[in-house]
Write an enzyme that holds these catalytic residues in place. Structure first.
Site, mmCIF file in Angstrom:
data_model
loop_
_atom_site.group_PDB
_atom_site.id
_atom_site.type_symbol
_atom_site.label_atom_id
_atom_site.label_comp_id
_atom_site.label_asym_id
_atom_site.label_seq_id
_atom_site.Cartn_x
_atom_site.Cartn_y
_atom_site.Cartn_z
ATOM 1 N N ASP A 135 0.874 -1.161 0.000
ATOM 2 C CA ASP A 135 0.000 0.000 0.000
ATOM 3 C C ASP A 135 0.913 1.213 0.000
ATOM 4 O O ASP A 135 1.819 1.310 0.825
ATOM 5 C CB ASP A 135 -0.838 -0.023 1.288
ATOM 6 N N ASP A 237 -3.034 4.725 -2.353
ATOM 7 C CA ASP A 237 -4.088 5.284 -1.514
ATOM 8 C C ASP A 237 -4.605 6.606 -2.092
ATOM 9 O O ASP A 237 -3.804 7.449 -2.517
ATOM 10 C CB ASP A 237 -3.475 5.526 -0.123
ATOM 11 N N GLU A 300 -6.662 3.504 -5.733
ATOM 12 C CA GLU A 300 -7.910 3.617 -4.964
ATOM 13 C C GLU A 300 -8.635 4.877 -5.441
ATOM 14 O O GLU A 300 -8.140 5.989 -5.252
ATOM 15 C CB GLU A 300 -7.632 3.735 -3.461
ATOM 16 N N HIS A 361 -11.077 -2.680 3.714
ATOM 17 C CA HIS A 361 -10.997 -2.278 5.121
ATOM 18 C C HIS A 361 -11.756 -0.992 5.430
ATOM 19 O O HIS A 361 -11.731 -0.529 6.557
ATOM 20 C CB HIS A 361 -9.528 -2.125 5.503
ATOM 21 N N ASP A 362 -12.364 -0.390 4.404
ATOM 22 C CA ASP A 362 -13.144 0.836 4.625
ATOM 23 C C ASP A 362 -14.643 0.604 4.456
ATOM 24 O O ASP A 362 -15.420 1.559 4.542
ATOM 25 C CB ASP A 362 -12.728 1.920 3.614
HETATM 26 C C1 GLC Z 1 -7.897 5.484 2.128
HETATM 27 C C2 GLC Z 1 -7.723 4.295 3.021
HETATM 28 C C3 GLC Z 1 -8.367 4.589 4.338
HETATM 29 C C4 GLC Z 1 -7.653 5.772 4.952
HETATM 30 C C5 GLC Z 1 -7.677 6.958 4.000
HETATM 31 C C6 GLC Z 1 -6.713 8.016 4.421
HETATM 32 O O1 GLC Z 1 -9.211 5.717 1.812
HETATM 33 O O2 GLC Z 1 -8.254 3.167 2.410
HETATM 34 O O3 GLC Z 1 -8.334 3.496 5.203
HETATM 35 O O4 GLC Z 1 -8.251 6.123 6.164
HETATM 36 O O5 GLC Z 1 -7.290 6.599 2.707
HETATM 37 O O6 GLC Z 1 -5.403 7.594 4.179
#
Ligand code: GLC
Length: 582
Positions: A135, A237, A300, A361-362
């Site tokens: 990541d 990310d 993402e 995970h979100d």
């Molecule tokens: C992304 C991650 C999330 C995190 C956010 C800030 O959306 O998946 O878990 O809190 O970025 O880095």
């Protein structure tokens, strides 16, 4: 330095045997993907599995998962049959956002282990034909990163411009109306230097200034560090956030927002994300990754499809896989999902490779979103649609969201914006390995509670149950991997009626392939087989009727999906009732 590592083809038939394998029928092709001389890339054929490292396997009894723990579980991943493991951040971090606040981009947090452990993980994974995806969190660092400490030391510090600093607005308040995704304003005042800094997430996560060339170079160096160590790619990310408006204009108000809803949606973030210039930055990251062989970039990106596909970049100079999260929020009915698949396929740039995601995970877990019975149908969908599937750890055993007692809430999002279901702890609870205490995750106190259902829902138990969802996942993965039609073949949708979603996959036009029929409801459904096709059921989500011939019509039981091997290629000629042209 470019280091190549050669990994034998994990499995499968090289695509040479299936010329034009992934091209569509008439009209829009959807592409034959990023082939090199007829060979598909591993990330096109492969299946990605996400590990949330804090919750996968603890090896030292501190209640938090770690790299040695992951290593001991690689055999599970191999047994399951996935091809790559994406690990959420393992870098040094004060853990304000559980690793998404990085304080050193080129080291490992002691909670997770050491660089030696990391090297061992790479070697052990590669030895099992498993790729490792890290990541990468480029949009923001931790406020404890030395870069930010320097940047905030004084207005004339050489790193001042590495972050986004602005004078207060005319009233002394924030410079504009930009909001934080985690509640409150996106700006925090820094008393000692009299300016505000911008953070799209927590104040502990200041946004880096990607318009500054030194920042770009420092981040490319960090990527190089891991590429040289042998990682097979990155999940990047919030990649669509990297560039913000350089005139700092207000975001427009969202007329549809209502009080009580996520406060971040009170404005439409057009000035803070998805800016046109972001593609130039991504192209630079891509160029670096392309200096190495066989690496993948996954982005993402939460955007509507027509915007999402721009992240493939002009002539595919963007990310290889802009994460397609549509199944996460999709209304669970055949017509809408059918239309969604159709629109996505249609929107893909030529040669852009599709992908599908059920959870991460979100997001609340799939088994909690649509129920455990439909989670099996969703598994069949994920693993038979055209494109790279990404699985979230624990979904393969049907893990559900865990209700978190107030005193155990850890997620800053739930703490800042409580009570409206935004919290992400429920989907981040420890992996359930076995029926022993703490589900075999730790000998200590787990950092988040272990689900109460772990004595039934766990890897060990389900391995021995013929009808378990784990057995289903494994069967689906096995089937997919032996069949070019499923791995890289074409897809054709059959117009959805009622609760049945049906599509075919075939290695090439004119070849018999598979018919996938998914009943998205809990009542029985009967349909005529399309255009008189016949075949044999290879796999049912119920795992109890293999090798059953199907003629004329097909009856699906409640919450059942089936994969049928068709006897013949679809009839030539007009196909309007059989094939929906993509
Ligand atoms: C992304 C991650 C999330 C995190 C956010 C800030 O959306 O998946 O878990 O809190 O970025 O880095």
């Amino acid at each position: 330095m470019t280091r190549k590592h050669d990994m034998p083809e994990t499995h499968g038939t090289p695509a040479e045997g299936v010329p034009g394998a992934a091209t569509h029928a008439e009209g829009h092709t959807g592409g034959h993907g990023e082939r090199r001389t007829g060979q598909y890339q591993w990330w096109q054929r492969g299946i990605v599995y996400q590990v949330y490292p804090r919750s996968f396997q603890d090896s030292n009894g501190d209640g938090i998962g770690d790299l040695p723990g992951i290593i001991t579980r690689l055999d599970h991943l191999r047994w399951l049959g996935v091809d790559a493991v994406w690990i959420s951040p393992i870098y040094p971090s004060p853990m304000a956002d559980f690793g998404y606040d990085v304080s050193d981009y080129t080291d490992i947090h002691p909670i997770f282990g050491t660089l030696d452990d990391f090297d061992r993980l790479i070697a052990e994974a590669h030895g099992r034909q498993l790729r490792v995806i890290l990541d990468f969190v480029p949009n923001h660092s931790s406020d404890q990163h030395p870069w930010f400490l320097e940047s905030s030391a004084s207005r004339d510090n050489p790193k001042r411009d590495w972050y986004i600093w602005r004078d207060p607005g005319p009233d002394g308040g924030p410079p504009n109306n930009w909001l934080s995704n985690f509640g409150g304003p996106g700006w925090t005042f820094h008393e000692p230097t009299g300016q505000y800094y911008y953070h799209a997430f927590l104040p502990e996560q200041p946004d880096l200034n990607w318009r500054n060339e030194e920042v770009v170079q420092a981040m490319l160096d960090a990527l190089r560090f891991w590429l040289d160590r042998g990682v097979d790619g990155f999940r990047v990310d919030v990649i669509w956030h990297l560039i913000k408006d350089d005139e700092f204009r207000d975001n427009p108000l969202n007329p549809d927002w209502e009080p009580g809803h996520n406060p971040f949606h009170a404005v439409i973030p057009v000035q803070t994300s998805d800016r046109p210039e972001v593609h130039e930055v991504i192209a630079r990251i891509r160029r670096l990754v392309d200096e190495y062989s066989e690496r993948v970039l996954i982005g993402e990106i939460y955007l509507p499809v027509e915007r999402l596909v721009s992240y493939y970049g002009v002539e595919l100079t963007g990310v290889h896989l802009p994460f397609n999260f549509q199944l996460i929020n999709a209304p669970w009915n055949a017509e809408q999902i059918g239309a969604m698949i159709h629109d996505y396929e249609k929107a893909l740039p030529e040669e852009g490779w599709p992908n599908w995601v059920l959870g991460n995970h979100d997001q609340h877990r799939i088994a909690s979103r649509i129920g455990s019975a439909q989670a099996r149908v969703a598994a069949m969908m994920l693993l038979t649609l055209r494109g790279t599937p990404t699985l979230y750890y624990g979904d393969e055993i049907g893990m559900r969201d865990v209700e978190i007692p107030v005193h155990r809430i850890r997620d800053p999002l739930e703490i800042n914006i409580p009570g409206i279901g935004l919290g992400r702890d429920p989907e981040r609870t420890p992996m359930q390995w076995s029926g022993v205490s703490n589900a075999g995750f730790t000998t200590g106190d787990p950092w988040l509670p272990v689900a109460e259902d772990y004595p039934e829902i766990n890897v060990d138990t389900e391995k021995h149950e013929h009808g378990s969802i784990l057995a289903l996942y494994r069967a689906l993965i096995n089937l997919r991997q032996g069949e070019p039609a499923l791995e890289i073949g074409r897809i054709e949708l059959i117009p959805a009626t009622g609760d049945l979603l049906m599509y075919t996959r075939s290695a090439r036009i004119g070849e018999a392939g598979f018919l996938i029929a998914l009943n998205l409801h809990d009542s029985e459904e009967t349909r005529m087989m399309p255009a008189g096709a016949t075949g044999v059921i290879l796999l049912s989500t119920h795992l109890d009727r293999e090798d059953l011939p199907v003629t004329e019509q097909i009856t699906l039981r409640p919450n059942e999906g089936v994969i049928i091997r068709l006897d013949d290629a679809p009839p030539a000629g007009p196909r309007d009732s059989f094939f929906q042209e993509l």
